[in-house]
Scaffold this motif. Structure first.
Motif, PDB file in Angstrom:
ATOM      1  N   GLY A  35       0.815  -1.211   0.000  1.00  0.00           N
ATOM      2  CA  GLY A  35       0.000   0.000   0.000  1.00  0.00           C
ATOM      3  C   GLY A  35       0.846   1.257   0.000  1.00  0.00           C
ATOM      4  N   LEU A  36       1.928   1.243   0.761  1.00  0.00           N
ATOM      5  CA  LEU A  36       2.805   2.410   0.791  1.00  0.00           C
ATOM      6  C   LEU A  36       3.488   2.606  -0.564  1.00  0.00           C
ATOM      7  N   ILE A  37       3.927   1.519  -1.191  1.00  0.00           N
ATOM      8  CA  ILE A  37       4.545   1.612  -2.519  1.00  0.00           C
ATOM      9  C   ILE A  37       3.566   2.228  -3.512  1.00  0.00           C
ATOM     10  N   ALA A  38       2.311   1.791  -3.474  1.00  0.00           N
ATOM     11  CA  ALA A  38       1.301   2.338  -4.379  1.00  0.00           C
ATOM     12  C   ALA A  38       1.116   3.838  -4.151  1.00  0.00           C
ATOM     13  N   LEU A  39       1.055   4.231  -2.894  1.00  0.00           N
ATOM     14  CA  LEU A  39       0.866   5.648  -2.567  1.00  0.00           C
ATOM     15  C   LEU A  39       2.062   6.474  -3.021  1.00  0.00           C
ATOM     16  N   LEU A  40       3.260   5.963  -2.831  1.00  0.00           N
ATOM     17  CA  LEU A  40       4.457   6.686  -3.254  1.00  0.00           C
ATOM     18  C   LEU A  40       4.484   6.845  -4.772  1.00  0.00           C
ATOM     19  N   GLY A  41       4.056   5.808  -5.505  1.00  0.00           N
ATOM     20  CA  GLY A  41       3.990   5.926  -6.957  1.00  0.00           C
ATOM     21  C   GLY A  41       3.041   7.030  -7.392  1.00  0.00           C
ATOM     22  N   ALA A  42       1.901   7.123  -6.712  1.00  0.00           N
ATOM     23  CA  ALA A  42       0.930   8.164  -7.051  1.00  0.00           C
ATOM     24  C   ALA A  42       1.481   9.548  -6.745  1.00  0.00           C
ATOM     25  N   PHE A  43       2.193   9.689  -5.617  1.00  0.00           N
ATOM     26  CA  PHE A  43       2.676  11.013  -5.223  1.00  0.00           C
ATOM     27  C   PHE A  43       3.964  11.401  -5.922  1.00  0.00           C
ATOM     28  N   LEU A  44       4.636  10.452  -6.544  1.00  0.00           N
ATOM     29  CA  LEU A  44       5.724  10.822  -7.441  1.00  0.00           C
ATOM     30  C   LEU A  44       5.149  11.652  -8.592  1.00  0.00           C
ATOM     31  N   ALA A  45       3.994  11.241  -9.106  1.00  0.00           N
ATOM     32  CA  ALA A  45       3.349  11.978 -10.195  1.00  0.00           C
ATOM     33  C   ALA A  45       2.798  13.318  -9.722  1.00  0.00           C
ATOM     34  N   VAL A  46       2.255  13.371  -8.501  1.00  0.00           N
ATOM     35  CA  VAL A  46       1.773  14.657  -7.970  1.00  0.00           C
ATOM     36  C   VAL A  46       2.939  15.633  -7.834  1.00  0.00           C
ATOM     37  N   GLY A  47       4.078  15.136  -7.353  1.00  0.00           N
ATOM     38  CA  GLY A  47       5.261  15.987  -7.271  1.00  0.00           C
ATOM     39  C   GLY A  47       5.699  16.481  -8.636  1.00  0.00           C
ATOM     40  N   MET A  48       5.624  15.599  -9.639  1.00  0.00           N
ATOM     41  CA  MET A  48       5.963  16.011 -11.004  1.00  0.00           C
ATOM     42  C   MET A  48       5.058  17.135 -11.482  1.00  0.00           C
ATOM     43  N   ALA A  49       3.785  17.053 -11.153  1.00  0.00           N
ATOM     44  CA  ALA A  49       2.839  18.097 -11.555  1.00  0.00           C
ATOM     45  C   ALA A  49       3.236  19.449 -10.970  1.00  0.00           C
ATOM     46  N   LEU A  50       3.569  19.444  -9.683  1.00  0.00           N
ATOM     47  CA  LEU A  50       3.930  20.701  -9.030  1.00  0.00           C
ATOM     48  C   LEU A  50       5.249  21.244  -9.578  1.00  0.00           C
ATOM     49  N   GLY A  51       6.228  20.357  -9.786  1.00  0.00           N
ATOM     50  CA  GLY A  51       7.505  20.806 -10.328  1.00  0.00           C
ATOM     51  C   GLY A  51       7.373  21.365 -11.740  1.00  0.00           C
ATOM     52  N   SER A  52       6.496  20.778 -12.529  1.00  0.00           N
ATOM     53  CA  SER A  52       6.333  21.238 -13.908  1.00  0.00           C
ATOM     54  C   SER A  52       5.712  22.632 -13.968  1.00  0.00           C
ATOM     55  N   ILE A  53       4.845  22.936 -13.013  1.00  0.00           N
ATOM     56  CA  ILE A  53       4.213  24.258 -12.998  1.00  0.00           C
ATOM     57  C   ILE A  53       5.252  25.355 -12.809  1.00  0.00           C
ATOM     58  N   THR A  54       6.259  25.100 -11.975  1.00  0.00           N
ATOM     59  CA  THR A  54       7.263  26.136 -11.717  1.00  0.00           C
ATOM     60  C   THR A  54       8.006  26.513 -12.999  1.00  0.00           C
ATOM     61  N   VAL A  55       8.312  25.530 -13.847  1.00  0.00           N
ATOM     62  CA  VAL A  55       9.022  25.813 -15.098  1.00  0.00           C
ATOM     63  C   VAL A  55       8.096  26.490 -16.106  1.00  0.00           C
ATOM     64  N   ALA A  56       6.888  25.956 -16.252  1.00  0.00           N
ATOM     65  CA  ALA A  56       5.945  26.553 -17.188  1.00  0.00           C
ATOM     66  C   ALA A  56       5.605  27.988 -16.791  1.00  0.00           C
ATOM     67  N   ALA A  57       5.531  28.242 -15.487  1.00  0.00           N
ATOM     68  CA  ALA A  57       5.210  29.588 -15.015  1.00  0.00           C
ATOM     69  C   ALA A  57       6.320  30.582 -15.348  1.00  0.00           C
ATOM     70  N   VAL A  58       7.567  30.132 -15.286  1.00  0.00           N
ATOM     71  CA  VAL A  58       8.677  31.010 -15.667  1.00  0.00           C
ATOM     72  C   VAL A  58       8.554  31.416 -17.136  1.00  0.00           C
ATOM     73  N   THR A  59       8.256  30.438 -17.988  1.00  0.00           N
ATOM     74  CA  THR A  59       8.106  30.722 -19.424  1.00  0.00           C
ATOM     75  C   THR A  59       6.949  31.682 -19.671  1.00  0.00           C
ATOM     76  N   TYR A  60       5.834  31.450 -18.994  1.00  0.00           N
ATOM     77  CA  TYR A  60       4.684  32.352 -19.120  1.00  0.00           C
ATOM     78  C   TYR A  60       5.058  33.760 -18.663  1.00  0.00           C
ATOM     79  N   ALA A  61       5.728  33.854 -17.504  1.00  0.00           N
ATOM     80  CA  ALA A  61       6.066  35.166 -16.945  1.00  0.00           C
ATOM     81  C   ALA A  61       7.011  35.945 -17.846  1.00  0.00           C
ATOM     82  N   ASP A  62       7.894  35.249 -18.545  1.00  0.00           N
ATOM     83  CA  ASP A  62       8.822  35.936 -19.453  1.00  0.00           C
ATOM     84  C   ASP A  62       8.077  36.729 -20.526  1.00  0.00           C
TER      85      ASP A  62
END
Length: 419
Positions: free
Chosen positions: A212-239
């Motif tokens: 169960g913990l492995i499954a949860l970690l797999g799901a939150f690896l993707a949630v972390g990716m979502a948050l990290g991707s926003i920071t880069v996309a936001a920089v491009t938008y702000a430029d």
């Protein structure tokens, strides 16, 4: 709503533990920007600054579950305080030697990240020994997630203030000294000194032997990716829409949304199975990332980031419930530390993936990444729903716990037995 949170803060030791943990985590929350500002002040390049910050993040991701396991084995004071002192000492070496010797700089930054104390996981292991009612523990998890968002919003501001008043070197030193004081406040408290992990089965995988913990970690690896991707996309938008000020507003919008969502989520007692609830929250998280692709003007875009952030803190708070349920006996701190590590690694992956995406297709495709990552997280949660719905170990539950699908209240979390 206010009364529910006040009940938590009035509990003996609760405010001290929460505030002490937040202060103790300041060096970790501020390290990336503090390292970048210091390297630039030393005359180093942005590339060097970025690599050093990445080394810190990677070593921190490695160290959290290792130190978490040591906390479960040895107790909090014997691990947390020495780790905090070693981390601060390593950062002080970096601050005084600068970038003159790259070997020393890389080594000091790596050690500072590696020995960052797992205060976050330690606090979550303590909540059920401080708060006797299961609904209060549930609400404390939400308050914890909200406080985390506030810290990551305020932390960089403190770095810039210290740098403006004194210097980038002083910012590194002052924030790490403050962090040690925060860790000290936690580990000398009666709950921390009295806490002991439950007897554990000797196994080299530790907390990771829980499906169960492995499954949860797999799901939150993707949630972390979502948050990290926003920071880069936001920089491009702000430029293209006003520069750094716009980027700051977009990031503040995400934080504000998470703050509002976390407070609202923790204000009520939720019925039903938490695994199913997390599926719904992550689905909403993914759906509300999609409007960011519209890329309207800065004001409207800031409002969209607020909406996009609303379900982040509830997702994290709900995940805390599941981590506690699925952590094998005697591994609660390690399990929570794995969640922190996975989320951090996911954010780094999201940043790395989105860079080439925005170079190829611009900010539009960059903002498509968080929605896609949220969809992947939902797929993982859906595919592993049965595993997540069955606790890996017997929980100590109140009448009508979530372990009984016909009842409606949260469990009396098993980590209470570890105090």
């Amino acid at each position: 709503m206010a009364t529910g949170y006040l009940d938590i803060l009035r509990a003996r030791h609760a405010t001290r533990l929460l505030v002490g943990t937040l202060i103790g985590r300041l060096p970790n929350a501020t390290a990336p920007i503090a390292i970048v500002l210091f390297v630039r002040a030393e005359g180093g390049s942005y590339s060097l600054a970025g690599v050093l910050a990445a080394v810190y993040g990677l070593s921190n991701a490695v160290g959290q579950p290792v130190l978490g396991r040591l906390v479960d084995l040895k107790g909090q004071p014997r691990v947390q305080l020495p780790a905090a002192l070693l981390s601060a000492l390593a950062m002080a070496v970096f601050a005084f030697t600068g970038t003159g010797s790259l070997v020393v700089a890389y080594g000091a930054v790596a050690l500072a990240g590696l020995f960052t104390p797992p205060l976050e996981g330690g606090l979550r292991a303590l909540w059920s020994s401080v708060l006797p009612k299961e609904e209060h523990v549930h609400r404390a998890y939400a308050l914890d997630a909200v406080a985390q968002e506030v810290m990551f919003a305020v932390g960089p501001l403190l770095v810039t203030v210290c740098t403006s008043l004194w210097s980038a070197q002083a910012a590194l030193l002052v924030l790490n000294v403050i962090g040690v004081l925060g860790a000290l406040s936690v580990v000398v408290s009666p709950p921390s000194r009295a806490w002991r992990s439950a007897p554990r089965e000797a196994h080299w995988l530790g907390a990771l032997r829980s499906p169960g913990l492995i499954a949860l970690l797999g799901a939150f690896l993707a949630v972390g990716m979502a948050l990290g991707s926003i920071t880069v996309a936001a920089v491009t938008y702000a430029d293209d829409h006003g520069g750094d000020a716009v980027y700051g507003w977009l990031m503040a919008g995400i934080g504000l949304g998470a703050l509002v969502g976390g407070i609202a989520y923790g204000a009520r007692q939720w019925a039903g199975e938490p695994a199913r609830r997390l599926q719904v929250i992550v689905a909403l998280l993914a759906v509300f990332y999609l409007p960011l692709m519209l890329m309207p003007g800065p004001v409207a875009m800031t409002l969209l980031t607020v909406v996009a952030g609303v379900f982040l803190a509830p997702a994290i708070a709900c995940a805390f419930v599941l981590v506690d349920r699925h952590a094998p006996r005697g591994t609660v701190t390690e399990a929570f530390s794995w969640l922190v590590t996975t989320f951090t690694v996911g954010a780094s992956l999201g940043t790395g993936v989105t860079g080439p995406v925005v170079e190829a297709g611009g900010a539009l495709w960059g903002f498509a990444v968080p929605g896609a990552a949220g969809g992947v997280s939902l797929l993982v949660l859906t595919a592993t729903g049965r595993v997540l719905a069955v606790p890996a170990r017997t929980a100590v539950v109140a009448a009508g716990s979530e372990n009984d699908p016909n009842r409606a209240v949260e469990p009396r979390f098993s980590s209470k037995d570890r105090a």
